[in-house]
Design a protein around this motif. Sequence first.
Motif, PDB file in Angstrom:
ATOM      1  N   ARG A 107       6.044   0.589   0.044  1.00  0.00           N
ATOM      2  CA  ARG A 107       5.008   0.175  -0.911  1.00  0.00           C
ATOM      3  C   ARG A 107       5.455   0.431  -2.349  1.00  0.00           C
ATOM      4  O   ARG A 107       5.139  -0.364  -3.238  1.00  0.00           O
ATOM      5  CB  ARG A 107       3.693   0.880  -0.606  1.00  0.00           C
ATOM      6  CG  ARG A 107       3.030   0.333   0.660  1.00  0.00           C
ATOM      7  CD  ARG A 107       1.714   1.021   0.978  1.00  0.00           C
ATOM      8  NE  ARG A 107       0.712   0.876  -0.055  1.00  0.00           N
ATOM      9  CZ  ARG A 107      -0.088  -0.189  -0.198  1.00  0.00           C
ATOM     10  NH1 ARG A 107       0.009  -1.199   0.631  1.00  0.00           N
ATOM     11  NH2 ARG A 107      -0.983  -0.228  -1.159  1.00  0.00           N
ATOM     12  N   ASP A 108       6.204   1.506  -2.575  1.00  0.00           N
ATOM     13  CA  ASP A 108       6.722   1.775  -3.920  1.00  0.00           C
ATOM     14  C   ASP A 108       7.760   0.732  -4.321  1.00  0.00           C
ATOM     15  O   ASP A 108       7.836   0.343  -5.491  1.00  0.00           O
ATOM     16  CB  ASP A 108       7.306   3.183  -4.004  1.00  0.00           C
ATOM     17  CG  ASP A 108       6.239   4.267  -3.929  1.00  0.00           C
ATOM     18  OD1 ASP A 108       5.069   3.982  -4.277  1.00  0.00           O
ATOM     19  OD2 ASP A 108       6.578   5.395  -3.518  1.00  0.00           O
ATOM     20  N   SER A 160       1.293  -8.579  -0.824  1.00  0.00           N
ATOM     21  CA  SER A 160       1.889  -7.841   0.290  1.00  0.00           C
ATOM     22  C   SER A 160       1.522  -6.365   0.265  1.00  0.00           C
ATOM     23  O   SER A 160       1.596  -5.701   1.305  1.00  0.00           O
ATOM     24  CB  SER A 160       3.409  -8.005   0.273  1.00  0.00           C
ATOM     25  OG  SER A 160       3.762  -9.357   0.460  1.00  0.00           O
ATOM     26  N   MET A 161       1.145  -5.852  -0.885  1.00  0.00           N
ATOM     27  CA  MET A 161       0.769  -4.436  -1.013  1.00  0.00           C
ATOM     28  C   MET A 161      -0.687  -4.172  -0.630  1.00  0.00           C
ATOM     29  O   MET A 161      -1.072  -3.029  -0.481  1.00  0.00           O
ATOM     30  CB  MET A 161       0.981  -3.950  -2.448  1.00  0.00           C
ATOM     31  CG  MET A 161       2.422  -3.857  -2.857  1.00  0.00           C
ATOM     32  SD  MET A 161       2.608  -3.157  -4.510  1.00  0.00           S
ATOM     33  CE  MET A 161       1.921  -4.437  -5.546  1.00  0.00           C
ATOM     34  N   GLN A 162      -1.477  -5.226  -0.508  1.00  0.00           N
ATOM     35  CA  GLN A 162      -2.921  -5.048  -0.266  1.00  0.00           C
ATOM     36  C   GLN A 162      -3.189  -4.686   1.189  1.00  0.00           C
ATOM     37  O   GLN A 162      -2.487  -5.129   2.085  1.00  0.00           O
ATOM     38  CB  GLN A 162      -3.675  -6.323  -0.648  1.00  0.00           C
ATOM     39  CG  GLN A 162      -3.456  -6.770  -2.080  1.00  0.00           C
ATOM     40  CD  GLN A 162      -3.665  -5.660  -3.097  1.00  0.00           C
ATOM     41  OE1 GLN A 162      -4.737  -5.084  -3.162  1.00  0.00           O
ATOM     42  NE2 GLN A 162      -2.636  -5.345  -3.870  1.00  0.00           N
ATOM     43  N   GLU A 163      -4.205  -3.880   1.379  1.00  0.00           N
ATOM     44  CA  GLU A 163      -4.618  -3.501   2.746  1.00  0.00           C
ATOM     45  C   GLU A 163      -5.392  -4.646   3.360  1.00  0.00           C
ATOM     46  O   GLU A 163      -6.196  -5.293   2.699  1.00  0.00           O
ATOM     47  CB  GLU A 163      -5.492  -2.245   2.680  1.00  0.00           C
ATOM     48  CG  GLU A 163      -4.756  -1.011   2.197  1.00  0.00           C
ATOM     49  CD  GLU A 163      -3.647  -0.570   3.149  1.00  0.00           C
ATOM     50  OE1 GLU A 163      -3.823  -0.680   4.366  1.00  0.00           O
ATOM     51  OE2 GLU A 163      -2.613  -0.114   2.638  1.00  0.00           O
ATOM     52  N   GLY A 164      -5.151  -4.870   4.678  1.00  0.00           N
ATOM     53  CA  GLY A 164      -5.796  -5.869   5.500  1.00  0.00           C
ATOM     54  C   GLY A 164      -7.042  -6.392   5.048  1.00  0.00           C
ATOM     55  O   GLY A 164      -7.693  -7.205   4.795  1.00  0.00           O
TER      56      GLY A 164
END
Length: 164
Positions: A107-108, A160-164
């Motif tokens: 994620r970083d 792509s970093m966002q939660e479901g």
Amino acid sequence: MSTVTELKTPTDLERNSVRSVADALNGVLADSYALYLKTKNFHWHVTGPHFRDYHLLLDEQAAQILGTTDAIAERVRKIGGTTLKSIGHIARLQRIDDNNADFVGARDMLAELHRDNLKLVEYLREAKEAVDAAGDNATGGMLDDWTDQAEKRAWFLFASMQEG
């Protein structure tokens, strides 16, 4: 012993305009190489539950970034400027920071590349101002395309970093 002569590439841009456009494009080119290598670095080192998705995303993005470099350099030459000659030259001009950390979480990685692509958008817009001031419409159109590509990369990284 031979003498080296400067190549006099025909252009309708004024000499000072050629220099300002070439300088702007060479900065973007250095940043593109820095971003390319960082993206490949993260592609090679990403781990975790989304490995395959991130690995493929970063590979696609790296290929797109690398795909712009030849067009940028050739545009500099086409207007009569000179372009990057070495890794050292890139290092002197780049504004995208390297990442030499031994480990970066997935994620970083995405967050850093998101920020870097947005920085590249900023640098592309600065270059666009220089080419517009020079009346270089062809380079301006190319910069518009590269800006759109960088914005799309940033969007994909953000999403792509966002939660479901």
